[in-house]
Scaffold this motif. Structure first.
Motif, PDB file in Angstrom:
ATOM      1  N   THR A 126       0.856  -1.186   0.000  1.00 25.48           N
ATOM      2  CA  THR A 126       0.000   0.000   0.000  1.00 25.48           C
ATOM      3  C   THR A 126       0.887   1.229   0.000  1.00 25.48           C
ATOM      4  N   SER A 127       0.776   2.046  -1.040  1.00 30.31           N
ATOM      5  CA  SER A 127       1.624   3.225  -1.209  1.00 30.31           C
ATOM      6  C   SER A 127       0.787   4.498  -1.091  1.00 30.31           C
ATOM      7  N   ILE A 128       1.325   5.485  -0.345  1.00 26.58           N
ATOM      8  CA  ILE A 128       0.641   6.757  -0.152  1.00 26.58           C
ATOM      9  C   ILE A 128       1.606   7.893  -0.480  1.00 26.58           C
ATOM     10  N   SER A 129       1.252   8.723  -1.438  1.00 26.82           N
ATOM     11  CA  SER A 129       1.961   9.986  -1.708  1.00 26.82           C
ATOM     12  C   SER A 129       3.457   9.814  -1.947  1.00 26.82           C
ATOM     13  N   GLY A 130       3.824   8.759  -2.653  1.00 28.91           N
ATOM     14  CA  GLY A 130       5.225   8.579  -2.986  1.00 28.91           C
ATOM     15  C   GLY A 130       5.380   7.624  -4.155  1.00 28.91           C
ATOM     16  N   PRO A 131       5.564   8.110  -5.369  1.00 28.35           N
ATOM     17  CA  PRO A 131       5.699   7.221  -6.525  1.00 28.35           C
ATOM     18  C   PRO A 131       7.088   6.619  -6.624  1.00 28.35           C
ATOM     19  N   CYS A 132       7.208   5.550  -7.351  1.00 30.38           N
ATOM     20  CA  CYS A 132       8.520   5.078  -7.775  1.00 30.38           C
ATOM     21  C   CYS A 132       9.162   6.176  -8.626  1.00 30.38           C
ATOM     22  N   LEU A 133      10.410   6.523  -8.339  1.00 34.44           N
ATOM     23  CA  LEU A 133      11.040   7.608  -9.095  1.00 34.44           C
ATOM     24  C   LEU A 133      11.164   7.267 -10.574  1.00 34.44           C
ATOM     25  N   ASP A 134      11.421   6.004 -10.893  1.00 31.45           N
ATOM     26  CA  ASP A 134      11.521   5.602 -12.295  1.00 31.45           C
ATOM     27  C   ASP A 134      10.172   5.711 -12.988  1.00 31.45           C
ATOM     28  N   HIS A 135       9.103   5.284 -12.294  1.00 31.60           N
ATOM     29  CA  HIS A 135       7.761   5.434 -12.854  1.00 31.60           C
ATOM     30  C   HIS A 135       7.432   6.904 -13.062  1.00 31.60           C
ATOM     31  N   ALA A 136       7.766   7.744 -12.080  1.00 32.12           N
ATOM     32  CA  ALA A 136       7.456   9.171 -12.178  1.00 32.12           C
ATOM     33  C   ALA A 136       8.181   9.818 -13.349  1.00 32.12           C
ATOM     34  N   ALA A 137       9.453   9.457 -13.538  1.00 33.10           N
ATOM     35  CA  ALA A 137      10.219  10.027 -14.648  1.00 33.10           C
ATOM     36  C   ALA A 137       9.611   9.614 -15.984  1.00 33.10           C
ATOM     37  N   ARG A 138       9.206   8.371 -16.108  1.00 31.84           N
ATOM     38  CA  ARG A 138       8.604   7.915 -17.355  1.00 31.84           C
ATOM     39  C   ARG A 138       7.220   8.533 -17.549  1.00 31.84           C
ATOM     40  N   TRP A 139       6.474   8.713 -16.469  1.00 33.97           N
ATOM     41  CA  TRP A 139       5.173   9.385 -16.561  1.00 33.97           C
ATOM     42  C   TRP A 139       5.363  10.805 -17.077  1.00 33.97           C
ATOM     43  N   MET A 140       6.346  11.509 -16.557  1.00 31.01           N
ATOM     44  CA  MET A 140       6.579  12.890 -16.994  1.00 31.01           C
ATOM     45  C   MET A 140       6.930  12.955 -18.472  1.00 31.01           C
TER      46      MET A 140
END
Length: 284
Positions: free
Chosen positions: A123-137
């Motif tokens: 269960t994750s709250i308010s913290g994405p995987c940095l790799d996922h976040a970079a690819r999302w951006m």
């Protein structure tokens, strides 16, 4: 009672266990600039049903506070989590609950090799995987005007990350009380952190952000995951947390009212969602 767990590089971590050890184990990982006390309300709600484990991550609370930025690399943080799991549940997979930087490091751990087969749910709250976040951006740039607006909104809310890269000035802002007042103005659920936690935790940003965003990897996990995305989070907007189905096939998303520090402001809500996923995973 606090017990000491030593990570691979010799860093000593302060760990606390609550509830029956024969029950499913739920390990809670706090973020920045908090310590394990973030989870007090959640622990109170869950300790009758689960073996709940909290610990101070390196740089926070009663755990060791290394001085080198390199000691805060995500690989070191994943080793810490592995050491805690080895100590509290060496023979059975555990359920994971994490917030903010705790979520970032837990994503890194469960999508890597060290915890393969060790996680039963996350269960994750308010913290994405940095790799996922970079690819999302990167994907937002190519996806049209509405997606670009999402990206620009998140970048505006993430401006503090650039500020934290500057030598000495962020430390001065914490010591002066300026950062505490600004954070409190943005989110009333924030509480004043312990100053050493705030100062040492800056290394999390300096060791990892530019490195991961420059060369993101396609990190994947097959364990059941749920993302709790507070609708009024002023720091991590819901889209960057939730647009991850490509890498997380067993995904549930809950958008809930509240600000960034949901475990503190709405512990019963967090406990309810976490318990639901634990029970679903156990029934499988």
């Amino acid at each position: 009672m606090v017990r000491r767990v030593v990570s691979r590089d010799g860093t000593s971590l302060a760990v606390v266990e609550s509830g029956p050890r024969t029950a499913p184990t739920l390990v809670c990982v706090h973020g920045y600039p908090d310590n394990r006390s973030l989870w007090d309300g959640v622990v109170q709600s869950l300790q009758d049903r689960f073996h709940v484990v909290t610990y101070d991550v390196r740089g926070a609370g009663e755990s060791d506070k290394p001085h080198r930025d390199s000691a805060y690399l995500l690989d070191r943080l994943a080793e810490d989590l592995t050491a805690v799991l080895d100590a509290v549940s060496p023979d059975h997979p555990v359920h994971l609950l994490a917030h903010d930087w705790g979520s970032i490091q837990t994503w890194h751990a469960i999508t890597g090799d060290d915890l393969r087969g060790r996680g039963a749910s996350y269960t994750s709250i308010s913290g994405p995987c940095l790799d996922h976040a970079a690819r999302w951006m990167r994907s937002r740039v190519r996806a049209g005007l509405p997606a670009l607006r999402e990206l620009l909104a998140q970048l505006a809310s993430s401006g503090y990350i650039g500020f934290f890269q500057i030598p000495k000035l962020p430390e001065l802002a914490w010591r002066s009380g300026l950062t505490q007042r600004l954070v409190r103005a943005l989110d009333r659920s924030a509480s004043a952190p312990e100053l050493p936690d705030a100062i040492h935790g800056l290394a999390l940003y300096r060791a990892n952000m530019l490195r991961r965003f420059a060369r993101p990897e396609p990190r994947r996990t097959d364990i059941p995951v749920q993302v709790i995305a507070p609708s009024a989070d002023r720091f991590v907007h819901p889209p960057v947390q939730t647009g991850i189905a490509e890498w997380v096939p067993d995904l549930r998303v809950h958008r809930v009212p509240g600000g960034h520090w949901l475990p503190r402001s709405r512990p019963e809500t967090v406990a309810g969602y976490a318990a639901e996923l634990v029970e679903q995973a156990a029934s499988r």
